[in-house]
Design a protein around this motif. Structure first.
Motif, PDB file in Angstrom:
ATOM      1  N   ASP A   1      15.646  -6.715  -0.179  1.00  0.00           N
ATOM      2  CA  ASP A   1      14.236  -6.377  -0.123  1.00  0.00           C
ATOM      3  C   ASP A   1      14.082  -5.499   1.109  1.00  0.00           C
ATOM      4  OD1 ASP A   1      11.487  -6.175  -0.200  1.00  0.00           O
ATOM      5  OD2 ASP A   1      11.143  -8.188   0.585  1.00  0.00           O
TER       6      ASP A   1
ATOM      7  N   HIS B   1      11.768  -4.315   3.381  1.00  0.00           N
ATOM      8  CA  HIS B   1      10.401  -4.627   3.814  1.00  0.00           C
ATOM      9  C   HIS B   1       9.935  -3.557   4.792  1.00  0.00           C
ATOM     10  CE1 HIS B   1       7.319  -7.270   5.869  1.00  0.00           C
ATOM     11  NE2 HIS B   1       6.977  -7.289   4.598  1.00  0.00           N
TER      12      HIS B   1
ATOM     13  N   TYR C   1       1.114  -6.959   1.975  1.00  0.00           N
ATOM     14  CA  TYR C   1       2.567  -6.884   2.158  1.00  0.00           C
ATOM     15  C   TYR C   1       3.011  -7.344   3.544  1.00  0.00           C
ATOM     16  CZ  TYR C   1       1.820  -4.146  -1.987  1.00  0.00           C
ATOM     17  OH  TYR C   1       1.411  -3.735  -3.226  1.00  0.00           O
TER      18      TYR C   1
END
Length: 152
Positions: A53, A55, A100
């Protein structure tokens, strides 16, 4: 001219080059990072699948952080979500509004990727894109980036 990032997780090899170059190129203080690679493993041993992921700020078209910023420290420019830390009041509205979890508070003010504003305004590419060996990251005019994304 609207600009955009393309992040192709299928090409990401988890090398951390984007993390290091972002931190170094932007001269980020210890304890602050704008990109975090999070290894993800799914399944039950021995049948495991893995990935990453990546980020990072997605520079949302309709960014919640920009909408709630009372000082204008967060704003949209050339399709990217920019931050003027000097104008930040430290209210933390951006931190709580981002779905997020991107903006963080650092030394009493918001901190997040601004798309390497000074570098891109001078015609260069963001640090993370420049160092990505697998071309998982690309940057350019939004229409061109979208064409590339659709062909992949």
């Amino acid at each position: 001219m609207a600009q955009a990032f393309l992040l192709d997780l299928g090409r990401c090899i988890g090398c951390q080059a984007c993390v290091v170059s972002c931190k170094t190129g932007n001269e980020l203080a210890e304890g602050l990072a704008y990109i975090e690679l999070i290894e993800q493993v799914r399944g039950t041993f021995p049948d495991l699948e893995g990935g990453f992921d990546n980020h990072r700020c997605l520079h949302c078209a309709d960014a919640a952080c920009v909408a709630v910023c009372p000082t204008g420290a967060l704003y949209k420019e050339d399709g990217l979500t920019r931050l003027d830390r000097g104008a930040c009041s430290g209210c933390e509205y951006c931190v709580t509004s981002c779905p997020y979890d991107i903006p963080v508070m650092f030394e009493g003010r918001s901190a997040k990727c601004d798309g390497c504003a000074s570098t891109t305004k001078a015609g260069g590419s963001p640090w993370c894109v420049t160092t990505c060996p697998s071309r998982a990251l690309e940057f350019g005019e939004r229409d061109e980036v979208l064409r590339t994304a659709r062909t992949r």
